[in-house]
Design an enzyme around this catalytic site. Structure first.
Site, mmCIF file in Angstrom:
data_model
loop_
_atom_site.group_PDB
_atom_site.id
_atom_site.type_symbol
_atom_site.label_atom_id
_atom_site.label_comp_id
_atom_site.label_asym_id
_atom_site.label_seq_id
_atom_site.Cartn_x
_atom_site.Cartn_y
_atom_site.Cartn_z
ATOM 1 N N ARG A 144 -42.698 -27.954 -3.335
ATOM 2 C CA ARG A 144 -43.937 -26.740 -3.410
ATOM 3 C C ARG A 144 -44.509 -27.279 -4.034
ATOM 4 O O ARG A 144 -44.570 -27.778 -5.323
ATOM 5 C CB ARG A 144 -42.517 -25.275 -4.581
ATOM 6 C CG ARG A 144 -41.307 -24.946 -3.302
ATOM 7 C CD ARG A 144 -40.834 -23.609 -4.418
ATOM 8 N NE ARG A 144 -39.357 -23.295 -3.808
ATOM 9 C CZ ARG A 144 -37.913 -23.951 -3.503
ATOM 10 N NH1 ARG A 144 -38.166 -24.626 -4.367
ATOM 11 N NH2 ARG A 144 -37.189 -22.999 -3.063
ATOM 12 N N LYS A 168 -35.410 -23.475 -7.805
ATOM 13 C CA LYS A 168 -35.280 -21.983 -7.894
ATOM 14 C C LYS A 168 -33.868 -21.858 -8.955
ATOM 15 O O LYS A 168 -32.799 -23.140 -8.351
ATOM 16 C CB LYS A 168 -35.660 -20.760 -6.735
ATOM 17 C CG LYS A 168 -37.463 -20.921 -6.503
ATOM 18 C CD LYS A 168 -37.300 -20.035 -5.365
ATOM 19 C CE LYS A 168 -38.840 -20.131 -5.446
ATOM 20 N NZ LYS A 168 -39.226 -19.023 -4.089
ATOM 21 N N HIS A 234 -48.586 -25.298 1.287
ATOM 22 C CA HIS A 234 -47.743 -25.068 1.706
ATOM 23 C C HIS A 234 -47.349 -25.428 3.366
ATOM 24 O O HIS A 234 -46.061 -25.489 3.765
ATOM 25 C CB HIS A 234 -46.811 -23.320 1.511
ATOM 26 C CG HIS A 234 -46.169 -22.810 1.172
ATOM 27 N ND1 HIS A 234 -45.731 -22.913 0.272
ATOM 28 C CD2 HIS A 234 -45.140 -22.697 1.996
ATOM 29 C CE1 HIS A 234 -44.070 -23.323 -0.425
ATOM 30 N NE2 HIS A 234 -43.614 -22.449 0.750
ATOM 31 N N ARG A 237 -45.758 -28.968 3.426
ATOM 32 C CA ARG A 237 -43.836 -28.670 2.688
ATOM 33 C C ARG A 237 -43.545 -27.966 4.540
ATOM 34 O O ARG A 237 -42.595 -28.791 4.920
ATOM 35 C CB ARG A 237 -44.245 -27.378 1.956
ATOM 36 C CG ARG A 237 -42.505 -26.892 2.117
ATOM 37 C CD ARG A 237 -42.332 -25.886 0.674
ATOM 38 N NE ARG A 237 -40.972 -25.007 0.745
ATOM 39 C CZ ARG A 237 -40.207 -25.827 0.102
ATOM 40 N NH1 ARG A 237 -39.812 -27.018 -0.456
ATOM 41 N NH2 ARG A 237 -39.292 -24.492 -0.480
ATOM 42 N N HIS A 260 -33.886 -24.908 -0.286
ATOM 43 C CA HIS A 260 -33.217 -23.510 -0.152
ATOM 44 C C HIS A 260 -31.557 -22.927 -0.774
ATOM 45 O O HIS A 260 -30.407 -23.856 -0.386
ATOM 46 C CB HIS A 260 -33.544 -23.423 1.405
ATOM 47 C CG HIS A 260 -34.513 -23.839 1.572
ATOM 48 N ND1 HIS A 260 -34.878 -23.820 3.544
ATOM 49 C CD2 HIS A 260 -35.452 -23.545 1.281
ATOM 50 C CE1 HIS A 260 -36.493 -23.734 3.406
ATOM 51 N NE2 HIS A 260 -37.236 -23.531 1.696
ATOM 52 N N TYR A 269 -36.978 -23.614 10.459
ATOM 53 C CA TYR A 269 -37.893 -24.470 11.142
ATOM 54 C C TYR A 269 -37.253 -25.045 12.534
ATOM 55 O O TYR A 269 -37.770 -25.881 13.339
ATOM 56 C CB TYR A 269 -37.694 -25.658 9.777
ATOM 57 C CG TYR A 269 -38.771 -25.626 8.438
ATOM 58 C CD1 TYR A 269 -40.006 -25.241 8.799
ATOM 59 C CD2 TYR A 269 -37.621 -25.180 7.394
ATOM 60 C CE1 TYR A 269 -40.520 -24.672 7.881
ATOM 61 C CE2 TYR A 269 -38.630 -24.415 6.799
ATOM 62 C CZ TYR A 269 -39.655 -24.636 6.778
ATOM 63 O OH TYR A 269 -40.712 -24.035 5.611
#
Length: 288
Positions: A144, A168, A234, A237, A260, A269
Protein backbone atom coordinates in the site's frame (compact mmCIF):
# COMPACT_ATOMS: atom_id res chain seq x y z
CA UNK A 1 -24.43 3.74 25.10
CA UNK A 2 -22.47 1.60 27.57
CA UNK A 3 -22.74 -1.50 25.39
CA UNK A 4 -21.58 0.49 22.36
CA UNK A 5 -18.56 1.88 24.22
CA UNK A 6 -17.70 -1.63 25.41
CA UNK A 7 -18.00 -2.94 21.85
CA UNK A 8 -15.66 -0.24 20.51
CA UNK A 9 -13.10 -1.07 23.23
CA UNK A 10 -13.42 -4.74 22.31
CA UNK A 11 -12.71 -4.27 18.59
CA UNK A 12 -9.84 -1.89 19.31
CA UNK A 13 -8.09 -3.88 22.03
CA UNK A 14 -9.03 -7.52 21.50
CA UNK A 15 -9.65 -7.57 17.75
CA UNK A 16 -6.82 -5.12 16.98
CA UNK A 17 -8.81 -3.07 14.47
CA UNK A 18 -7.70 0.43 13.55
CA UNK A 19 -9.21 3.58 15.07
CA UNK A 20 -10.64 4.55 11.67
CA UNK A 21 -12.42 1.20 11.40
CA UNK A 22 -13.71 1.52 14.96
CA UNK A 23 -14.98 5.03 14.18
CA UNK A 24 -16.88 3.67 11.14
CA UNK A 25 -18.54 1.04 13.32
CA UNK A 26 -19.44 3.64 15.93
CA UNK A 27 -20.94 6.01 13.35
CA UNK A 28 -23.10 3.26 11.85
CA UNK A 29 -24.24 1.93 15.21
CA UNK A 30 -25.21 5.36 16.52
CA UNK A 31 -27.60 5.67 13.55
CA UNK A 32 -29.02 2.22 14.30
CA UNK A 33 -29.40 2.86 18.05
CA UNK A 34 -31.06 6.21 17.37
CA UNK A 35 -33.61 4.40 15.18
CA UNK A 36 -34.33 1.95 18.01
CA UNK A 37 -34.72 4.81 20.47
CA UNK A 38 -37.15 6.68 18.20
CA UNK A 39 -39.24 3.52 17.89
CA UNK A 40 -39.14 2.62 21.59
CA UNK A 41 -37.23 -0.61 20.94
CA UNK A 42 -34.67 -1.87 23.46
CA UNK A 43 -31.53 -3.04 21.69
CA UNK A 44 -31.54 -6.27 23.72
CA UNK A 45 -35.08 -7.03 22.49
CA UNK A 46 -34.71 -6.06 18.82
CA UNK A 47 -36.04 -8.70 16.45
CA UNK A 48 -35.01 -9.68 12.94
CA UNK A 49 -38.06 -7.98 11.41
CA UNK A 50 -37.34 -4.69 13.19
CA UNK A 51 -33.75 -4.69 11.93
CA UNK A 52 -34.89 -5.35 8.36
CA UNK A 53 -37.41 -2.49 8.69
CA UNK A 54 -34.50 -0.24 9.69
CA UNK A 55 -32.46 -1.35 6.69
CA UNK A 56 -35.45 -0.85 4.39
CA UNK A 57 -35.74 2.75 5.58
CA UNK A 58 -32.06 3.27 4.72
CA UNK A 59 -32.74 1.97 1.23
CA UNK A 60 -35.74 4.27 0.81
CA UNK A 61 -33.55 7.21 1.86
CA UNK A 62 -31.31 6.42 -1.10
CA UNK A 63 -28.32 4.82 0.63
CA UNK A 64 -26.11 2.87 -1.76
CA UNK A 65 -25.81 -0.94 -1.57
CA UNK A 66 -22.25 -0.45 -0.30
CA UNK A 67 -23.45 1.74 2.60
CA UNK A 68 -26.23 -0.71 3.49
CA UNK A 69 -23.81 -3.61 3.31
CA UNK A 70 -21.49 -1.80 5.73
CA UNK A 71 -24.39 -1.05 8.07
CA UNK A 72 -25.44 -4.73 8.08
CA UNK A 73 -21.89 -5.74 8.94
CA UNK A 74 -21.73 -3.18 11.77
CA UNK A 75 -25.02 -4.31 13.31
CA UNK A 76 -24.11 -7.97 12.81
CA UNK A 77 -20.77 -7.61 14.59
CA UNK A 78 -22.40 -5.64 17.39
CA UNK A 79 -24.93 -8.37 18.11
CA UNK A 80 -22.22 -11.03 17.94
CA UNK A 81 -20.49 -9.07 20.69
CA UNK A 82 -23.70 -8.89 22.77
CA UNK A 83 -24.06 -12.68 22.48
CA UNK A 84 -20.39 -13.13 23.40
CA UNK A 85 -20.90 -10.98 26.49
CA UNK A 86 -24.04 -12.99 27.39
CA UNK A 87 -26.16 -9.83 27.21
CA UNK A 88 -28.52 -11.53 24.75
CA UNK A 89 -29.07 -15.22 23.99
CA UNK A 90 -30.13 -15.11 20.34
CA UNK A 91 -28.49 -13.09 17.58
CA UNK A 92 -31.30 -11.40 15.58
CA UNK A 93 -28.99 -10.71 12.62
CA UNK A 94 -28.15 -14.35 11.82
CA UNK A 95 -30.35 -14.53 8.73
CA UNK A 96 -29.87 -10.99 7.45
CA UNK A 97 -29.33 -10.91 3.70
CA UNK A 98 -26.81 -8.40 2.41
CA UNK A 99 -27.54 -6.57 -0.87
CA UNK A 100 -25.58 -7.60 -3.93
CA UNK A 101 -22.66 -5.22 -4.44
CA UNK A 102 -21.81 -4.44 -8.07
CA UNK A 103 -18.25 -5.53 -8.71
CA UNK A 104 -15.98 -2.66 -9.67
CA UNK A 105 -12.80 -4.15 -11.03
CA UNK A 106 -9.74 -2.10 -10.09
CA UNK A 107 -7.78 -0.19 -12.71
CA UNK A 108 -4.56 -1.93 -13.74
CA UNK A 109 -1.72 -1.45 -16.19
CA UNK A 110 -0.55 -4.08 -18.65
CA UNK A 111 2.95 -5.51 -18.19
CA UNK A 112 4.09 -3.42 -21.14
CA UNK A 113 2.65 -0.24 -19.62
CA UNK A 114 4.39 -0.95 -16.31
CA UNK A 115 7.70 -1.37 -18.14
CA UNK A 116 7.13 1.94 -19.95
CA UNK A 117 6.29 3.66 -16.71
CA UNK A 118 9.36 2.37 -14.88
CA UNK A 119 11.80 2.90 -17.73
CA UNK A 120 10.63 6.50 -18.25
CA UNK A 121 12.27 7.37 -14.90
CA UNK A 122 15.88 7.22 -16.05
CA UNK A 123 17.50 10.40 -14.69
CA UNK A 124 20.59 10.42 -12.47
CA UNK A 125 19.43 13.20 -10.12
CA UNK A 126 18.42 12.21 -6.60
CA UNK A 127 14.65 12.70 -7.12
CA UNK A 128 14.68 10.49 -10.23
CA UNK A 129 16.65 7.83 -8.35
CA UNK A 130 14.21 8.04 -5.44
CA UNK A 131 11.15 7.84 -7.70
CA UNK A 132 12.55 4.85 -9.63
CA UNK A 133 13.38 3.03 -6.39
CA UNK A 134 9.88 3.69 -5.02
CA UNK A 135 8.14 2.53 -8.18
CA UNK A 136 10.29 -0.59 -8.51
CA UNK A 137 9.63 -1.50 -4.88
CA UNK A 138 5.91 -0.77 -5.17
CA UNK A 139 5.50 -3.02 -8.22
CA UNK A 140 7.77 -5.72 -6.77
CA UNK A 141 5.86 -6.02 -3.49
CA UNK A 142 2.29 -4.75 -3.94
CA UNK A 143 2.67 -2.51 -0.88
CA UNK A 144 0.00 0.00 0.00
CA UNK A 145 1.26 3.53 -0.64
CA UNK A 146 1.00 4.30 3.10
CA UNK A 147 3.28 1.32 3.79
CA UNK A 148 5.74 2.45 1.11
CA UNK A 149 6.14 6.05 2.26
CA UNK A 150 6.44 4.98 5.91
CA UNK A 151 9.21 2.45 5.29
CA UNK A 152 12.10 2.78 7.73
CA UNK A 153 15.50 1.15 7.67
CA UNK A 154 14.38 -1.26 10.40
CA UNK A 155 11.66 -2.53 8.04
CA UNK A 156 13.91 -3.56 5.18
CA UNK A 157 16.74 -5.99 4.53
CA UNK A 158 18.18 -4.89 1.21
CA UNK A 159 20.78 -7.66 0.88
CA UNK A 160 18.26 -10.41 1.64
CA UNK A 161 15.60 -8.57 -0.42
CA UNK A 162 12.58 -8.44 1.85
CA UNK A 163 10.53 -5.88 3.74
CA UNK A 164 8.71 -6.37 7.04
CA UNK A 165 5.31 -4.68 7.22
CA UNK A 166 2.97 -4.26 10.17
CA UNK A 167 -0.31 -3.95 8.35
CA UNK A 168 -3.98 -3.68 9.23
CA UNK A 169 -4.88 -5.36 12.50
CA UNK A 170 -1.19 -5.16 13.54
CA UNK A 171 -0.42 -8.28 11.49
CA UNK A 172 3.19 -8.70 10.42
CA UNK A 173 4.06 -9.91 6.96
CA UNK A 174 7.39 -10.50 5.19
CA UNK A 175 7.42 -9.56 1.53
CA UNK A 176 10.29 -10.39 -0.84
CA UNK A 177 11.30 -8.06 -3.65
CA UNK A 178 13.21 -8.34 -6.90
CA UNK A 179 16.88 -7.95 -7.80
CA UNK A 180 16.09 -4.90 -9.89
CA UNK A 181 14.29 -3.25 -6.96
CA UNK A 182 17.36 -3.99 -4.83
CA UNK A 183 19.61 -2.40 -7.47
CA UNK A 184 17.64 0.86 -7.57
CA UNK A 185 17.26 1.01 -3.79
CA UNK A 186 21.02 0.75 -3.34
CA UNK A 187 21.62 3.30 -6.10
CA UNK A 188 19.22 5.77 -4.47
CA UNK A 189 20.60 5.30 -0.96
CA UNK A 190 24.21 5.60 -2.08
CA UNK A 191 23.41 9.01 -3.62
CA UNK A 192 21.09 10.25 -0.88
CA UNK A 193 22.41 12.95 1.43
CA UNK A 194 23.22 11.82 4.95
CA UNK A 195 20.21 12.25 7.17
CA UNK A 196 19.21 11.51 10.75
CA UNK A 197 15.77 10.45 9.53
CA UNK A 198 14.83 6.78 9.94
CA UNK A 199 12.58 7.03 6.87
CA UNK A 200 13.99 5.73 3.59
CA UNK A 201 12.24 7.94 1.06
CA UNK A 202 12.82 11.65 1.64
CA UNK A 203 12.08 14.95 -0.09
CA UNK A 204 14.74 17.49 -1.09
CA UNK A 205 14.33 19.02 2.36
CA UNK A 206 15.10 15.72 4.08
CA UNK A 207 11.52 15.09 5.24
CA UNK A 208 9.54 11.88 4.62
CA UNK A 209 7.73 12.07 1.30
CA UNK A 210 3.96 12.44 1.67
CA UNK A 211 1.28 10.40 -0.05
CA UNK A 212 0.12 13.48 -2.00
CA UNK A 213 3.63 14.33 -3.19
CA UNK A 214 4.28 10.78 -4.37
CA UNK A 215 0.93 10.76 -6.17
CA UNK A 216 1.86 14.01 -7.89
CA UNK A 217 5.21 12.59 -8.97
CA UNK A 218 3.54 9.43 -10.29
CA UNK A 219 1.03 11.40 -12.38
CA UNK A 220 3.86 13.36 -14.01
CA UNK A 221 5.80 10.15 -14.66
CA UNK A 222 2.73 8.55 -16.27
CA UNK A 223 2.32 11.55 -18.58
CA UNK A 224 5.97 11.37 -19.63
CA UNK A 225 5.53 7.63 -20.29
CA UNK A 226 2.55 8.33 -22.56
CA UNK A 227 0.08 6.46 -20.33
CA UNK A 228 -3.39 7.96 -20.61
CA UNK A 229 -5.15 5.70 -18.11
CA UNK A 230 -6.22 7.12 -14.78
CA UNK A 231 -3.38 6.11 -12.47
CA UNK A 232 -2.66 6.21 -8.75
CA UNK A 233 -0.16 4.47 -6.46
CA UNK A 234 -2.81 1.80 -5.86
CA UNK A 235 -2.81 1.04 -9.60
CA UNK A 236 0.63 -0.54 -9.24
CA UNK A 237 -0.59 -2.63 -6.28
CA UNK A 238 -3.52 -3.86 -8.39
CA UNK A 239 -1.20 -4.51 -11.34
CA UNK A 240 1.24 -6.46 -9.16
CA UNK A 241 -1.54 -8.75 -7.90
CA UNK A 242 -3.10 -9.26 -11.32
CA UNK A 243 0.17 -10.01 -13.08
CA UNK A 244 1.48 -12.58 -10.62
CA UNK A 245 -1.90 -14.32 -10.42
CA UNK A 246 -2.16 -14.50 -14.20
CA UNK A 247 1.36 -15.99 -14.22
CA UNK A 248 0.16 -18.85 -12.02
CA UNK A 249 0.87 -17.71 -8.45
CA UNK A 250 -1.20 -19.35 -5.70
CA UNK A 251 -3.99 -17.08 -4.49
CA UNK A 252 -3.09 -17.76 -0.84
CA UNK A 253 0.42 -16.50 -1.52
CA UNK A 254 -0.99 -13.32 -3.10
CA UNK A 255 -3.36 -12.86 -0.15
CA UNK A 256 -0.39 -13.05 2.22
CA UNK A 257 1.66 -10.63 0.14
CA UNK A 258 -1.13 -8.05 -0.01
CA UNK A 259 -2.05 -8.42 3.66
CA UNK A 260 -5.71 -9.22 3.01
CA UNK A 261 -7.49 -10.65 6.05
CA UNK A 262 -10.02 -12.43 3.81
CA UNK A 263 -9.28 -14.33 0.63
CA UNK A 264 -12.54 -12.98 -0.84
CA UNK A 265 -10.81 -9.59 -1.14
CA UNK A 266 -7.98 -11.17 -3.12
CA UNK A 267 -10.36 -13.06 -5.40
CA UNK A 268 -11.31 -9.87 -7.22
CA UNK A 269 -7.98 -10.18 -9.04
CA UNK A 270 -8.94 -13.62 -10.36
CA UNK A 271 -12.04 -11.99 -11.87
CA UNK A 272 -9.75 -9.40 -13.40
CA UNK A 273 -7.52 -12.00 -15.04
CA UNK A 274 -10.56 -13.92 -16.32
CA UNK A 275 -11.92 -10.68 -17.80
CA UNK A 276 -8.57 -10.11 -19.54
CA UNK A 277 -8.67 -13.64 -20.97
CA UNK A 278 -12.20 -13.06 -22.32
CA UNK A 279 -11.14 -9.76 -23.89
CA UNK A 280 -8.13 -11.38 -25.55
CA UNK A 281 -10.29 -14.26 -26.83
CA UNK A 282 -12.84 -11.83 -28.26
CA UNK A 283 -10.11 -9.73 -29.86
CA UNK A 284 -8.11 -12.53 -31.51
CA UNK A 285 -10.47 -15.46 -32.11
CA UNK A 286 -11.51 -15.44 -35.81
CA UNK A 287 -15.13 -16.33 -35.00
CA UNK A 288 -15.63 -13.93 -32.07
Amino acid sequence: MQYLDNFISYILIEKGLSRNTALSYKTDLKIYLQYLHENNIEQENAQHRQITDFLWQLKERGLSPNSIYRMIESVRQYYKFLVLEDIIKVNPTENLTAPKIPMNLPDTLTSEEVERLLNSVNGSDILSLRNRAMLELLYATGLRVSELINLKFDNINIEEKFVTIIGKGKKERLIPFTDIAKTYLKLYLSNRKKSKSDFIFLTRLGKPISRIEFWRQLKNIAISAGITKKISPHTLRHSFATHILSSGADIRFVQEMLGHSSISTTQIYTHLTKEHIKQQHKKYHPRS
